[in-house]
Scaffold this active site. Structure first.
Site: not given
Length: 381
Positions: A75-77, A79, A165
């Site tokens: 997921w957003s890891s 980014k 975000y």
């Protein structure tokens, strides 16, 4: 609750880091609904792997054991991975965080975005936290379509004057900016700047040949999306409505969503952050210069994030908030929806990667991550 004796755990732990092994195993015996089903944890300390553990299973039915080469959607890891790859371009002088986005992406300079800087865009201040036109997850696979829509639309606020975000759009924006600079789409950018130089098992757009080693993610409730706490934050997760079960779809795994569909092993994620933290050298040069690291982690937005609340954003990475990654507020990195994370601490030379299959319900401060990081930093001295 699962008995520890029933959970296979394997790997290596350097002398002095035995409490981390215990913390990792204990995450499998949390109350039902919170305990890990399958997970990996790797820690690099001053360039050396001191913890490299896997445990549990890659499926909810617990039929296939989690192995060192198991990858999971982080997921957003993702980014954080994208931000570090972009920092490599900054390091080589190909772009500067103070430059205007339109210098590299001329079509972006419309509808009030003409003066938007790279630093504003990459720190969730660009006002493009969602799509104005109706957009589906299937359209995320159409890179020209989604990036053109973002370039053409008006921002939801004056860039630089607020922060919220960019849950899905971050990767399309930063990824297209990087493509304009290098000619590389996200999967090739991550391969060129992360996977190959570090021999790190990280991908955006999972290769067909790797589908047999991917873990299914287990949603924490009804596979829905958390409500936005502020109307200005709502576009980030409502167009389209983001669902936890996207992670297990073939189309999602194959697409290029460099904000949210990275796939990695814990070792791969830790190797990236470990290289940053230790100053590891490749071809005679550090992976990132100290000057670039300082620019990467310099606070760019300290106002409350409309979606996440209290948050300090650097150039696509977050500074440690509330002790999520141990006691040092200078630790930086990124957490993914459900609990995965990667982070680095320069003072201790620590790089950590954690990936898992059971998604937790916390946006941040997942109790598994807190427990692991407290143990790691206590052992690292």
């Amino acid at each position: 609750m699962t008995a520890l004796a029933d959970v296979p755990v394997s790997g290596t732990v350097a002398p002095g880091f035995e409490p981390v092994f215990k913390a990792f195993r204990d995450n499998f015996s949390l109350p039902d609904g919170l305990a890990d089903i399958g997970a990996g944890l790797t820690v690099f300390h001053r360039g050396e792997p001191v913890v490299d553990l896997v445990g549990g299973y890659r499926d909810e039915a617990r039929t296939t054991e989690w192995t060192p080469d198991t990858v999971a959607n982080i997921w957003s890891s993702t980014k954080g991975v994208t931000a570090l790859a972009f920092a490599r371009l900054v390091d080589r002088g190909l772009v500067d965080y103070d430059d205007r986005v339109a210098l590299y992406w001329p079509e972006f300079a419309v509808a009030g975005k003409e003066a938007t800087t790279v630093g504003q865009l990459i720190s969730h201040q660009g006002g493009l936290n969602g799509f104005r036109l109706p957009t589906t997850v299937e359209q995320f696979g159409d890179w020209p379509l989604v990036t053109r829509r973002l370039a053409e639309q008006a921002p939801y606020w004056v860039p630089g004057e607020d922060t919220s975000y960019h849950a899905m759009t971050f990767g399309f924006l930063v990824g297209e900016l990087a493509r304009r600079i290098t000619g590389l789409e996200p999967r090739a950018l991550i391969e060129t700047e992360v996977a190959v130089p570090l021999d790190a098992d990280i991908q955006i757009g999972l290769r067909q040949g790797d589908l047999d080693r991917v873990a299914d993610l287990v949603p924490f409730d009804d596979a829905g999306t958390p409500p936005a706490p502020d109307p200005l934050a709502a576009p980030a997760m409502t167009n389209p409505v983001v669902r936890q079960d996207w992670a297990n779809r073939a189309g999602w795994r194959a697409a290029q969503v460099p904000a949210a569909n990275g796939h990695a092993t814990a070792h791969g994620l830790a190797k990236l952050y470990g290289a940053v933290a230790s100053g590891d050298r490749f071809d005679g040069e550090p992976y990132l210069s100290r000057e670039t690291i300082d620019a990467l982690r310099a606070p760019r937005s300290t106002r409350p994030d409309r979606f996440l609340g209290e948050r300090t954003w650097g150039a696509g990475v977050s500074l440690n908030m509330g002790g999520a990654w141990g006691p040092d507020p200078a630790t930086f990195g990124h957490t993914g929806w459900g609990g995965s994370f990667g982070c680095a601490n320069l003072a201790r030379g620590i790089g950590i990667g954690y990936v898992m299959s059971r998604m937790g319900g916390q946006i941040a401060l997942d109790p598994r991550a807190v427990r692991l990081c407290n143990a790691i930093f206590a052992c690292a001295g």
